[in-house]
Design a protein around this motif. Structure first.
Motif, PDB file in Angstrom:
ATOM      1  N   GLY A   1       0.807  -1.212   0.000  1.00 25.33           N
ATOM      2  CA  GLY A   1       0.000   0.000   0.000  1.00 25.33           C
ATOM      3  C   GLY A   1       0.842   1.266   0.000  1.00 25.33           C
ATOM      4  O   GLY A   1       0.438   2.281   0.557  1.00 25.33           O
ATOM      5  N   GLY A   2       2.015   1.198  -0.602  1.00 21.89           N
ATOM      6  CA  GLY A   2       2.880   2.372  -0.689  1.00 21.89           C
ATOM      7  C   GLY A   2       3.825   2.563   0.484  1.00 21.89           C
ATOM      8  O   GLY A   2       4.636   3.476   0.491  1.00 21.89           O
ATOM      9  N   HIS A   3       3.694   1.704   1.509  1.00 21.47           N
ATOM     10  CA  HIS A   3       4.549   1.812   2.696  1.00 21.47           C
ATOM     11  C   HIS A   3       5.499   0.623   2.802  1.00 21.47           C
ATOM     12  O   HIS A   3       5.085  -0.514   2.557  1.00 21.47           O
ATOM     13  N   LEU A   4       6.709   0.884   3.263  1.00 20.34           N
ATOM     14  CA  LEU A   4       7.603  -0.216   3.574  1.00 20.34           C
ATOM     15  C   LEU A   4       7.064  -0.978   4.778  1.00 20.34           C
ATOM     16  O   LEU A   4       6.686  -0.383   5.786  1.00 20.34           O
ATOM     17  N   LEU A   5       7.014  -2.303   4.650  1.00 17.37           N
ATOM     18  CA  LEU A   5       6.553  -3.130   5.763  1.00 17.37           C
ATOM     19  C   LEU A   5       7.706  -3.275   6.759  1.00 17.37           C
ATOM     20  O   LEU A   5       8.671  -3.994   6.494  1.00 17.37           O
ATOM     21  N   GLY A   6       7.609  -2.568   7.863  1.00 19.76           N
ATOM     22  CA  GLY A   6       8.697  -2.583   8.850  1.00 19.76           C
ATOM     23  C   GLY A   6       8.531  -3.654   9.905  1.00 19.76           C
ATOM     24  O   GLY A   6       9.502  -4.201  10.406  1.00 19.76           O
ATOM     25  N   GLY A   7       7.289  -3.964  10.240  1.00 22.65           N
ATOM     26  CA  GLY A   7       7.041  -4.914  11.330  1.00 22.65           C
ATOM     27  C   GLY A   7       7.154  -4.223  12.680  1.00 22.65           C
ATOM     28  O   GLY A   7       7.526  -3.049  12.769  1.00 22.65           O
ATOM     29  N   HIS A   8       6.821  -4.978  13.715  1.00 23.39           N
ATOM     30  CA  HIS A   8       6.732  -4.407  15.060  1.00 23.39           C
ATOM     31  C   HIS A   8       8.076  -3.875  15.545  1.00 23.39           C
ATOM     32  O   HIS A   8       8.161  -2.806  16.147  1.00 23.39           O
ATOM     33  N   ASP A   9       9.146  -4.604  15.270  1.00 23.42           N
ATOM     34  CA  ASP A   9      10.455  -4.204  15.784  1.00 23.42           C
ATOM     35  C   ASP A   9      11.396  -3.736  14.678  1.00 23.42           C
ATOM     36  O   ASP A   9      12.563  -3.447  14.946  1.00 23.42           O
ATOM     37  N   GLY A  10      10.899  -3.722  13.440  1.00 23.59           N
ATOM     38  CA  GLY A  10      11.732  -3.306  12.327  1.00 23.59           C
ATOM     39  C   GLY A  10      12.313  -4.459  11.523  1.00 23.59           C
ATOM     40  O   GLY A  10      13.094  -4.241  10.600  1.00 23.59           O
ATOM     41  N   TYR A  11      11.918  -5.685  11.859  1.00 25.29           N
ATOM     42  CA  TYR A  11      12.509  -6.852  11.198  1.00 25.29           C
ATOM     43  C   TYR A  11      11.634  -7.419  10.077  1.00 25.29           C
ATOM     44  O   TYR A  11      11.841  -8.550   9.638  1.00 25.29           O
ATOM     45  N   GLY A  12      10.631  -6.666   9.655  1.00 22.55           N
ATOM     46  CA  GLY A  12       9.746  -7.153   8.590  1.00 22.55           C
ATOM     47  C   GLY A  12      10.512  -7.459   7.315  1.00 22.55           C
ATOM     48  O   GLY A  12      11.525  -6.821   7.029  1.00 22.55           O
ATOM     49  N   GLY A  13      10.027  -8.433   6.552  1.00 22.54           N
ATOM     50  CA  GLY A  13      10.618  -8.737   5.255  1.00 22.54           C
ATOM     51  C   GLY A  13      11.713  -9.779   5.251  1.00 22.54           C
ATOM     52  O   GLY A  13      12.409  -9.944   4.259  1.00 22.54           O
ATOM     53  N   GLU A  14      11.860 -10.535   6.364  1.00 24.15           N
ATOM     54  CA  GLU A  14      12.895 -11.590   6.376  1.00 24.15           C
ATOM     55  C   GLU A  14      12.387 -12.828   5.627  1.00 24.15           C
ATOM     56  O   GLU A  14      12.246 -13.930   6.170  1.00 24.15           O
ATOM     57  N   ILE A  15      12.164 -12.594   4.346  1.00 21.68           N
ATOM     58  CA  ILE A  15      11.609 -13.601   3.449  1.00 21.68           C
ATOM     59  C   ILE A  15      12.515 -14.820   3.337  1.00 21.68           C
ATOM     60  O   ILE A  15      12.058 -15.940   3.121  1.00 21.68           O
ATOM     61  N   GLY A  16      13.805 -14.606   3.486  1.00 25.25           N
ATOM     62  CA  GLY A  16      14.777 -15.690   3.318  1.00 25.25           C
ATOM     63  C   GLY A  16      14.597 -16.812   4.324  1.00 25.25           C
ATOM     64  O   GLY A  16      15.072 -17.928   4.095  1.00 25.25           O
ATOM     65  N   HIS A  17      13.893 -16.525   5.416  1.00 22.88           N
ATOM     66  CA  HIS A  17      13.736 -17.570   6.428  1.00 22.88           C
ATOM     67  C   HIS A  17      12.329 -18.151   6.466  1.00 22.88           C
ATOM     68  O   HIS A  17      11.936 -18.798   7.434  1.00 22.88           O
ATOM     69  N   MET A  18      11.583 -17.934   5.394  1.00 25.77           N
ATOM     70  CA  MET A  18      10.360 -18.694   5.169  1.00 25.77           C
ATOM     71  C   MET A  18      10.787 -20.119   4.807  1.00 25.77           C
ATOM     72  O   MET A  18      11.624 -20.316   3.926  1.00 25.77           O
ATOM     73  N   VAL A  19      10.228 -21.106   5.502  1.00 24.76           N
ATOM     74  CA  VAL A  19      10.548 -22.507   5.190  1.00 24.76           C
ATOM     75  C   VAL A  19       9.753 -22.923   3.959  1.00 24.76           C
ATOM     76  O   VAL A  19       8.521 -22.882   3.972  1.00 24.76           O
ATOM     77  N   VAL A  20      10.464 -23.284   2.894  1.00 26.10           N
ATOM     78  CA  VAL A  20       9.764 -23.763   1.698  1.00 26.10           C
ATOM     79  C   VAL A  20       9.890 -25.279   1.560  1.00 26.10           C
ATOM     80  O   VAL A  20       9.088 -25.916   0.895  1.00 26.10           O
ATOM     81  N   ASN A  21      10.881 -25.853   2.230  1.00 23.96           N
ATOM     82  CA  ASN A  21      11.155 -27.283   2.077  1.00 23.96           C
ATOM     83  C   ASN A  21      11.437 -27.911   3.448  1.00 23.96           C
ATOM     84  O   ASN A  21      12.593 -28.089   3.826  1.00 23.96           O
ATOM     85  N   PRO A  22      10.355 -28.219   4.185  1.00 24.64           N
ATOM     86  CA  PRO A  22      10.557 -28.733   5.549  1.00 24.64           C
ATOM     87  C   PRO A  22      11.503 -29.931   5.545  1.00 24.64           C
ATOM     88  O   PRO A  22      11.365 -30.832   4.718  1.00 24.64           O
ATOM     89  N   GLY A  23      12.483 -29.907   6.432  1.00 23.85           N
ATOM     90  CA  GLY A  23      13.455 -30.995   6.478  1.00 23.85           C
ATOM     91  C   GLY A  23      14.519 -30.880   5.405  1.00 23.85           C
ATOM     92  O   GLY A  23      15.341 -31.784   5.240  1.00 23.85           O
ATOM     93  N   GLY A  24      14.541 -29.778   4.688  1.00 24.88           N
ATOM     94  CA  GLY A  24      15.498 -29.601   3.588  1.00 24.88           C
ATOM     95  C   GLY A  24      16.887 -29.199   4.089  1.00 24.88           C
ATOM     96  O   GLY A  24      17.296 -29.567   5.193  1.00 24.88           O
ATOM     97  N   ARG A  25      17.587 -28.444   3.284  1.00 25.19           N
ATOM     98  CA  ARG A  25      18.969 -28.056   3.584  1.00 25.19           C
ATOM     99  C   ARG A  25      19.059 -27.236   4.875  1.00 25.19           C
ATOM    100  O   ARG A  25      18.194 -26.422   5.168  1.00 25.19           O
TER     101      ARG A  25
ATOM    102  N   GLY B   1      19.692 -21.874  11.723  1.00 27.52           N
ATOM    103  CA  GLY B   1      19.418 -22.990  12.625  1.00 27.52           C
ATOM    104  C   GLY B   1      18.235 -23.832  12.188  1.00 27.52           C
ATOM    105  O   GLY B   1      18.071 -24.976  12.628  1.00 27.52           O
ATOM    106  N   SER B   2      17.408 -23.287  11.305  1.00 29.95           N
ATOM    107  CA  SER B   2      16.266 -24.041  10.792  1.00 29.95           C
ATOM    108  C   SER B   2      16.707 -24.841   9.560  1.00 29.95           C
ATOM    109  O   SER B   2      17.894 -24.899   9.230  1.00 29.95           O
ATOM    110  N   ARG B   3      15.772 -25.487   8.916  1.00 28.94           N
ATOM    111  CA  ARG B   3      16.060 -26.236   7.696  1.00 28.94           C
ATOM    112  C   ARG B   3      15.070 -25.853   6.609  1.00 28.94           C
ATOM    113  O   ARG B   3      13.911 -25.599   6.892  1.00 28.94           O
ATOM    114  N   GLY B   4      15.536 -25.910   5.381  1.00 27.30           N
ATOM    115  CA  GLY B   4      14.636 -25.732   4.246  1.00 27.30           C
ATOM    116  C   GLY B   4      14.145 -24.310   4.048  1.00 27.30           C
ATOM    117  O   GLY B   4      13.177 -24.084   3.323  1.00 27.30           O
TER     118      GLY B   4
END
Lengths: 414, 414
Positions: free
Chosen positions: B243-267, B272-275
């Motif tokens: 909506g025209g605004h940067l998504l900052g999140g509550h503490d400013g850490y919004g947008g950490e897309i890289g740590h969405m799990v796409v492959n549970p049990g993967g690499r 510290g997580s996997r996949g």
């Protein structure tokens, strides 16, 4: 700080400053919103909360009173000596909207007064079958007519809005996808507006989005600017408040959390994909895992029965809940990483599922959500329960009244 | 329509209307932002674009000219008869900020003039090793000093900001997580500000968030109100404009897309997580799948070499790209369902990966993204390339100038 993206906000780039008339309209809306959301408020409190001087508050209150939107009263009792400050109350009995909820298992209509007071309500069970536009809008309009016949002559209906499970296109409010939708484009609001015959447009919103707004304005998420509301029924929907705004997306379909794939190659989903959050944690997944899917076993009662069986030590029910809780927790972890919300709210059947599997959800969060994002996170269940969608629809119906109080009332009284 | 949640926006609930002084400040900022983002603009255009009358535009321009932020000139040539409208230009050579970029492989500093002109730039390669606060800020401040010595006496530095890969806490700008961070809390901006010695605070932002803002304000995403920018380096980061605004999140850490799990049990992922998306599509995943992970093979060149090998028919490289493209596509499909963006932008090494695996990405989108969400979606590569983070940092540094032009300049000249 990166938290404040104001300098790049496009609307500000283009917009000039407001005129005196804009300011008056803005302040009238702001004052009305105060008493609409906060309840009766003294002039003194309004003065301090809104940062305006006493004479401005008096002038605004006087305009809103003349329009019949608020009234001023002496407070019941004050603990203090001296002349008490008048209390400004919304005219809840006089100014109202119609809120409609088309759920998978019920149809509900409420007459909601300014201030969010439910003045009257009707509901009926609904078969889980095809979406018959004419039948559904006919039933809803019939309820509204019944309620309207019982109102006093001096009442005024200022808006109407409906919550539907499905996608609502922002550009025109048409329902473009949803369970059992027979057509590609369902002009639900237009048809309901025609049947109501009040000369009012009917706004339409996605049920989970409206429930999120309801929890944000009157529920467990009041004053929480970043929250995710997860709603479970037959499907899983979501509503996201980011920085105080509902995340609508480009076409209005933002928040379709249920179709995030959490388990690639997993259970088949109604959307055609596999392993969606909806496929892994929806009602059917839970009931099937618990060996309870079949004729007559559906809806909130069936879900509750699984949770209760697990509580009593039923191992199959426990394992089903545990499995569903694991996928729910993984989905929530993903959302926490992506959004960094302050709060995640579980509503609909996910309220029961979360209560029955909180340990699994928390374990998955610890495994998959980054520490800084989860440290201050609060997990909560819906405060408004099954009323959330209706409350949200009422807020949507009141939206234009709060945006421009006098114009709306002038039109309604014309 | 549900797209506009204004009635429930908390800040509006609480805020009174602006004063005349607020309006003047707002309009000064709006005009300055016009020429900062849009370049030299005639008074006539400003009048029509900002919706203000000619005398107001003249007064605002005159204030900004007196402050030394803009100047007015006759246009080079006009195609029309009659007296030409004066053109308002930002004082790019006089008013500038320092923008810093701490990337995994390089350190960069730019002196950026109002209007976004890069006046001077230094960069140096960086070893991928521990984050030595003193060493890094020392090197950056040294570059800035070199550039500053070359400036004319009448120039004025009005701000400074840095892009870092890692999490930046909104409350205080402290870097709280990131690759090779030795401490839990790194006061990067404070230390850099101290070493710069300009008496200016240094704002700090996450690199992918700033690159998203840069693409939104000056890149491929101009006028796109809902976009997702995906950035790949060693890790995968993201910046989301909703909506025209940067998504900052509550503490400013919004947008950490890289740590969405796409492959549970993967690499296994660095978090510290996997996949996680980062584990499945980051530089290491690609190079390992292609049998090219090892000493001396890293960074953008190594990624490009895989894509080029695949183009030449190298089957191992093709399979690696295909595998990575599948996971990238699944991740993008999830984001499309959740956000309903108008545009997804691939930047950093993901630009090369996307160009080498667009077919896989599109196939996964078709399989997993809902049709209404993907119908109008545009997939694009970064327009600003490796400059995006620096450009974003410059915009962050200019933010407070645009919010209150006169106050900032008065302070800078004091």
């Amino acid at each position: 700080m990166i938290g404040d993206p104001q300098p790049l906000k496009e609307s500000q780039t283009m917009r000039a400053g407001p005129s005196q008339e804009d300011i008056r309209r803005h302040n009238l809306g702001a004052l009305l919103r105060h008493v609409h959301l906060g309840g009766p408020t003294s002039r003194a409190e309004l003065t301090s909360k809104m940062g305006l001087n006493r004479s401005t508050i008096m002038a605004l209150t006087s305009d809103l009173t003349a329009a019949g939107l608020v009234r001023e009263e002496l407070p019941r009792e004050t603990g203090r000596a001296g002349r008490p400050s008048l209390v400004v109350r919304p005219e809840s009995a006089r100014v109202y909207v119609f809120a409609f909820d088309v759920g998978p298992d019920r149809l509900a209509v409420a007459r909601v007064g300014l201030g969010g007071v439910i003045l009257d309500q009707r509901e009926t069970a609904r078969r889980r079958s095809a979406f018959e536009l004419d039948e559904l809008t006919g039933a809803l309009a019939g309820f509204a007519r019944q309620m309207r016949r019982k109102t006093r002559d001096d009442t005024v209906c200022v808006g109407a809005a409906a919550a539907v499970s499905g996608g609502v296109r922002k550009a025109d409010g048409v329902v473009t996808f949803g369970p059992n939708l027979k057509a590609d484009e369902v002009p639900f609001g237009e048809e309901l507006g025609r049947k109501l015959g009040l000369g009012l447009p009917v706004s339409v919103g996605n049920d989970a989005n409206l429930a999120a707004l309801a929890e944000h304005s009157r529920g467990v998420g009041v004053a929480v600017r970043d929250l995710i509301y997860l709603h479970g029924d037959v499907g899983i929907g979501g509503g996201i408040i980011a920085g105080g705004h509902l995340l609508g997306g480009h076409d209005g379909y933002g928040g379709e959390i249920g179709h995030m794939v959490v388990n690639p190659g997993g259970r088949v989903c109604g959307c055609g994909s596999r392993g969606c959050l909806e496929a892994e944690v929806g009602e059917r997944a839970l009931l099937e895992s618990a060996g309870r899917f079949g004729a007559g076993q559906q809806g909130r009662d069936a879900v509750r029965a699984v949770v209760e069986a697990a509580d009593r030590g039923d191992i199959v029910a426990q394992e089903a809940l545990s499995r569903v809780g694991d996928w729910l927790g993984l989905g929530v972890a993903n959302l926490v990483n992506i959004f960094n919300p302050e709060m995640v709210i579980f509503g609909g059947m996910l309220r029961e599922v979360y209560l029955g599997s909180a340990a699994q959800v928390r374990t998955q969060l610890t495994l998959h959500a980054m520490a800084p994002q989860r440290e201050r996170l609060r997990l909560r269940t819906s405060a408004l329960g099954d009323a959330a969608t209706l409350v949200g629809a009422a807020e949507l119906a009141f939206a234009h009244v709060l945006a421009d109080p006098l114009e709306v009332l002038a039109r309604a009284n014309a």
